[in-house]
Design a protein around this motif. Structure first.
Motif, short mmCIF file in Angstrom:
data_model
loop_
_atom_site.label_atom_id
_atom_site.label_comp_id
_atom_site.label_asym_id
_atom_site.label_seq_id
_atom_site.Cartn_x
_atom_site.Cartn_y
_atom_site.Cartn_z
N CYS A 72 0.82 -1.22 0.00
CA CYS A 72 0.00 0.00 0.00
C CYS A 72 0.85 1.26 0.00
O CYS A 72 0.33 2.36 -0.21
N CYS A 93 -4.26 4.07 5.65
CA CYS A 93 -5.08 4.05 4.44
C CYS A 93 -6.18 3.00 4.57
O CYS A 93 -6.04 2.03 5.31
N SER A 94 -7.25 3.21 3.86
CA SER A 94 -8.43 2.34 3.98
C SER A 94 -8.38 1.12 3.07
O SER A 94 -9.11 0.15 3.29
N ASN A 95 -7.54 1.16 2.05
CA ASN A 95 -7.50 0.05 1.09
C ASN A 95 -6.77 -1.17 1.61
O ASN A 95 -7.06 -2.30 1.21
N CYS A 96 -5.76 -0.95 2.45
CA CYS A 96 -4.89 -2.05 2.90
C CYS A 96 -5.49 -2.78 4.10
O CYS A 96 -5.68 -2.18 5.17
N ARG A 97 -5.74 -4.05 3.95
CA ARG A 97 -6.29 -4.87 5.02
C ARG A 97 -5.26 -5.81 5.63
O ARG A 97 -5.48 -6.39 6.69
N CYS A 139 -2.77 -0.68 -5.48
CA CYS A 139 -3.42 -1.09 -4.24
C CYS A 139 -4.82 -0.50 -4.20
O CYS A 139 -5.03 0.64 -3.76
N GLY A 140 -5.79 -1.25 -4.70
CA GLY A 140 -7.17 -0.78 -4.76
C GLY A 140 -7.99 -1.27 -3.58
O GLY A 140 -7.47 -1.83 -2.60
N THR A 141 -9.27 -1.07 -3.66
CA THR A 141 -10.17 -1.51 -2.60
C THR A 141 -10.23 -3.04 -2.54
O THR A 141 -10.06 -3.72 -3.56
N LYS A 142 -10.46 -3.54 -1.35
CA LYS A 142 -10.57 -4.99 -1.11
C LYS A 142 -9.34 -5.75 -1.58
O LYS A 142 -9.42 -6.87 -2.08
N GLN A 144 -7.53 -5.51 -4.11
CA GLN A 144 -7.37 -5.77 -5.52
C GLN A 144 -6.08 -5.11 -6.00
O GLN A 144 -5.63 -4.13 -5.43
N SER A 148 -4.83 1.81 -11.26
CA SER A 148 -5.79 2.91 -11.33
C SER A 148 -5.43 3.92 -12.42
O SER A 148 -6.18 4.86 -12.65
#
Length: 304
Positions: A72, A93-97, A139-142, A144, A148
């Motif tokens: 990320c 960041c919100s994308n990285c889980r 590094c996208g949402t969930k 993926q 971008s």
């Protein structure tokens, strides 16, 4: 299982007049800091080939420390580690889980010539996909990994690991406790510190602060001193930490204590001199000075 530990960029013999480059110093800084962090927390975070049997070192390719970079783009220290690594969500960041290690220096992928170019900025350099864009825009949402900025649907690394000569996507980031590593007959404690397999070289690089019997890390691991005594011992070493920030020093960061006399200066990186043409034509994510559209996998941008 038997194995021979491998340390990135480490020669197999010690020379009296040995000098190390700033890039090699930075890599060793990261490896040593990661080893100290693992010992303190009893949580060994590693970047490992998904097929260890095909790797020269089945244990790991890289140790992961506080400054290690995630896919990320944020450092490992920005991730909230829970359940011995089962959860490692990024707090920035919100994308990285989940933390996924990725290389943060060109030397780690065999491009050690890049930092020698005049004007090259190693701080903006990023590992890239074959589409020419950095991992950060993949590094996208969930979790993926589609790009971008272009039609690329997945991150396909345009580089290879220096240790195993395999692509980034053929690796995994693993979290192991000391007990788990002992069961797998992998090194822990002082044996996990870089160059522990070559004491002579370790002493040459670290001075008196390697994994020898008198080092703070080894004493703590053996139970000879308490955690409080350990922190008292390393307080006086903060001024010897090479490449560490003032904030990390104030937090008693151990880091790698490289002897200053062992550093080899790079004559090309002289302040005030204009960057080389190749650097001026390269995108900032390739260590260059240009912004705009990337036109090839090496980071060249459109000419103005």
């Amino acid at each position: 299982m038997s194995y021979k530990p491998i340390t990135k960029g480490a020669p197999t013999h010690v020379h009296k007049e040995m000098k190390i480059s700033p890039g090699a110093q930075a890599l060793m800084n990261n490896e040593r800091e990661a080893a100290d962090l693992a010992i303190r927390n009893d949580l060994y975070v590693l970047f490992r080939n998904s097929n260890p049997r095909s790797c020269p070192n089945p244990d790991f390719c890289t140790r992961v420390g506080s400054a290690s970079r995630c896919f990320c783009g944020c450092p490992y220290s920005a991730h909230q580690i829970k359940g011995q690594g089962r959860s490692s969500k990024c707090t920035n960041c919100s994308n990285c889980r989940q933390f996924q290690f990725i290389f943060s220096r060109p030397e780690e992928v065999g491009d050690d010539y890049l930092p020698r170019r005049r004007g090259f900025n190693v701080n903006t350099w990023r590992a890239k996909c074959r589409c020419g864009h950095s991992h950060e825009v993949h590094c996208g949402t969930k979790m993926q990994s589609s790009c971008s900025l272009c039609g690329c649907s997945n991150f396909d690394s345009n580089f290879l690991c220096l240790i195993c000569d395999k692509h980034w996507e053929e690796h995994e980031t693993v979290f192991e406790t000391g007990e788990e590593r002992v069961a797998m007959r992998f090194p822990v404690g002082g044996d996990f510190i870089p160059l522990s397999e070559v004491p002579g070289l370790q002493k040459e690089i670290f001075g008196g602060s390697g994994s020898g019997g008198g080092s703070p890390e080894a004493l703590l691991e053996s139970g000879a001193i308490s955690a409080q005594e350990y922190h008292e011992m390393i307080k006086g070493m903060d001024s010897l930490v090479v490449g560490a920030s003032a904030s990390s020093a104030s937090n008693n960061a151990v880091g790698m204590r490289v002897q200053l006399s062992a550093l080899r200066k790079n004559p090309k990186q002289v302040k005030g001199r204009r960057a080389e043409k190749s650097v001026r034509l390269s995108h900032v994510t390739s260590g260059g000075t240009k912004k705009g559209k990337v036109v090839n996998r090496w980071g060249k941008t459109e000419t103005e």
